[in-house]
Write a protein that holds these residues in place. Structure first.
Motif, PDB file in Angstrom:
ATOM      1  N   PHE A 186       0.816  -1.208   0.000  1.00  0.00           N
ATOM      2  CA  PHE A 186       0.000   0.000   0.000  1.00  0.00           C
ATOM      3  C   PHE A 186       0.855   1.267   0.000  1.00  0.00           C
ATOM      4  CE2 PHE A 186       0.106  -2.092   4.179  1.00  0.00           C
ATOM      5  CZ  PHE A 186       0.847  -1.178   4.921  1.00  0.00           C
ATOM      6  N   LEU A 187       2.174   1.124  -0.148  1.00  0.00           N
ATOM      7  CA  LEU A 187       3.058   2.278  -0.236  1.00  0.00           C
ATOM      8  C   LEU A 187       2.974   2.914  -1.626  1.00  0.00           C
ATOM      9  CD1 LEU A 187       6.299   0.913   1.479  1.00  0.00           C
ATOM     10  CD2 LEU A 187       4.607   2.466   2.476  1.00  0.00           C
ATOM     11  N   PRO A 188       3.367   4.178  -1.768  1.00  0.00           N
ATOM     12  CA  PRO A 188       3.444   4.783  -3.106  1.00  0.00           C
ATOM     13  C   PRO A 188       4.385   3.981  -4.004  1.00  0.00           C
ATOM     14  CG  PRO A 188       3.600   6.467  -1.417  1.00  0.00           C
ATOM     15  CD  PRO A 188       3.685   5.151  -0.702  1.00  0.00           C
ATOM     16  N   ASN A 189       4.161   4.081  -5.305  1.00  0.00           N
ATOM     17  CA  ASN A 189       4.920   3.265  -6.243  1.00  0.00           C
ATOM     18  C   ASN A 189       6.415   3.561  -6.209  1.00  0.00           C
ATOM     19  OD1 ASN A 189       4.720   1.258  -8.494  1.00  0.00           O
ATOM     20  ND2 ASN A 189       5.746   2.908  -9.592  1.00  0.00           N
TER      21      ASN A 189
ATOM     22  N   GLU B 162       5.891  14.025  -7.938  1.00  0.00           N
ATOM     23  CA  GLU B 162       6.271  12.751  -8.556  1.00  0.00           C
ATOM     24  C   GLU B 162       5.993  11.581  -7.612  1.00  0.00           C
ATOM     25  OE1 GLU B 162       7.438  11.827 -11.643  1.00  0.00           O
ATOM     26  OE2 GLU B 162       6.748  13.860 -12.131  1.00  0.00           O
ATOM     27  N   TYR B 163       6.167  11.842  -6.328  1.00  0.00           N
ATOM     28  CA  TYR B 163       5.901  10.802  -5.327  1.00  0.00           C
ATOM     29  C   TYR B 163       4.399  10.670  -5.080  1.00  0.00           C
ATOM     30  CZ  TYR B 163       6.836   8.006  -1.128  1.00  0.00           C
ATOM     31  OH  TYR B 163       6.910   7.001  -0.207  1.00  0.00           O
ATOM     32  N   ARG B 164       3.716  11.809  -5.051  1.00  0.00           N
ATOM     33  CA  ARG B 164       2.268  11.838  -4.821  1.00  0.00           C
ATOM     34  C   ARG B 164       1.572  11.945  -6.172  1.00  0.00           C
ATOM     35  NH1 ARG B 164       2.464   9.757   0.099  1.00  0.00           N
ATOM     36  NH2 ARG B 164       3.567  11.052   1.610  1.00  0.00           N
ATOM     37  N   ASN B 165       1.523  10.841  -6.876  1.00  0.00           N
ATOM     38  CA  ASN B 165       1.077  10.832  -8.266  1.00  0.00           C
ATOM     39  C   ASN B 165      -0.213  10.016  -8.426  1.00  0.00           C
ATOM     40  OD1 ASN B 165       0.750  10.693 -11.025  1.00  0.00           O
ATOM     41  ND2 ASN B 165       2.823   9.980 -11.452  1.00  0.00           N
ATOM     42  N   PRO B 166      -1.350  10.660  -8.717  1.00  0.00           N
ATOM     43  CA  PRO B 166      -2.613   9.927  -8.862  1.00  0.00           C
ATOM     44  C   PRO B 166      -2.672   9.036 -10.098  1.00  0.00           C
ATOM     45  CG  PRO B 166      -2.915  12.250  -9.401  1.00  0.00           C
ATOM     46  CD  PRO B 166      -1.526  12.123  -8.845  1.00  0.00           C
TER      47      PRO B 166
END
Length: 336
Positions: A56-59, A114-118
């Protein structure tokens, strides 16, 4: 009541085959919209090791297999989200979309875009839904992990993870929005309805865990049997417990939700345990779980000043369709 539960289960089982066949057509439509390079990215052998690997972590922190939303054109995205909508209820679909949209909130509040990318959410399909009896697909990214397995037109939908950060948007253009609040409010209603004697049974520690205990484990076993038994609750409290379970199942189409709820109510409801850790005051760090013979619900809200929710539904034998797959191989002439 028991007779009604049985009737609901029979009706839902009758409808389930139609549900599975109908929804596989939407997966095929999505696949048919992809070019050769995209097909190579999204399609895997059913037994590929990545099928039972999830997070469930960011990609950026946990790279995924499959094809990302960013790599799809508008028509392909529309087909995918239509496909997703057929495997979830309206509530589950809207919840998923809202969780994804929180990436934009985090970026607005100062996070790395870039980290918080929908668009860093990935689709992977295992096996071939056009002609296989055994296939699966997953949709995964930050705070969303959905896994669907189809075996001989029966379908399972676990592990199923949702998260929310921020659970309550405190500032910015979407100030006041709440996500996954029903999962919390219903549990608060139950724990705060308990008598002092019942609270001593239900609240097994005053310190909440930092995260769900099962984390992203591929396979889970029952946790320590903490908490109060459903059989020790009064009728109103049992109704509150059932409401929590119903809320988690409400992410699924009615047919799937009714089958699973009927199984639980008929076969294990009295033996369920509701366990709480941490404060029972809203806004304070807390954790709860509901555990039965076949399944586990966990919710944790401790991070970011108790404004960051992780919640999950696990089936001990049925995650990734393991129970159905075992039956398939057991009775398949090809494998005998």
């Amino acid at each position: 009541m028991k007779k009604l539960i049985i009737i609901i289960g029979i009706i839902a089982l009758f409808l389930l085959q139609s549900f599975s066949l109908h929804n596989s057509k939407h997966v095929v439509k999505f696949l048919d919209s992809l070019n050769t390079e995209q097909i190579e990215k999204v399609l895997f052998p059913f037994n590929d090791a990545s099928r039972e690997s999830w997070h469930f972590l960011p990609n950026k922190s946990y790279p995924r297999e499959g094809i990302s939303l960013k790599e799809l054109n508008k028509e392909q995205k529309d087909l995918f989200f239509k496909m997703l909508g057929y495997f979830l209820s309206e509530s589950g679909y809207n919840k998923t979309k809202k969780i994804i949209s929180l990436e934009s909130v985090l970026a607005e509040l100062g996070g790395d875009p870039e980290y918080r990318n929908p668009e860093a959410y990935f689709i992977a399909i295992y096996g071939n839904p056009k002609n296989d009896k055994l296939w699966a697909w997953a949709f995964e990214g930050h705070h969303v992990a959905l896994n669907f397995t189809v075996v001989n037109d029966n379908i399972t939908a676990t592990p199923r993870f949702f998260g929310a950060n921020p659970a309550i948007v405190r500032s910015g253009s979407r100030k006041g929005e709440r996500t996954l609040h029903r999962e919390e409010e219903l549990a608060y209603a139950l724990v705060n309805s308990l008598t002092e004697h019942q609270r001593k049974q239900a609240i097994f520690t005053n310190v909440a865990y930092n995260d769900i205990l099962t984390y992203n484990h591929s396979k889970v076993e029952p946790l320590k049997p903490e908490g109060i038994l459903a059989s020790a609750l009064n009728d109103k409290q049992r109704t509150k417990l059932r409401a929590i379970i119903t809320e988690y199942l409400s992410a699924l189409p009615d047919d799937l939700a009714h089958i699973r709820e009927a199984q639980i109510l008929q076969e294990e409801f009295n033996d369920l345990r509701f366990a709480w850790a941490g404060s029972t005051e809203k806004g304070e760090p807390h954790y709860y779980r509901i555990q039965g013979k076949t399944f586990l619900i966990e919710l944790d809200n401790t991070q970011n000043n108790a404004n960051h929710i992780h919640c999950v539904w696990r089936d001990f034998d049925g995650d990734f369709g393991r129970d159905l797959i075992m039956e398939h191989y057991k009775h398949s002439k090809h494998h005998n």
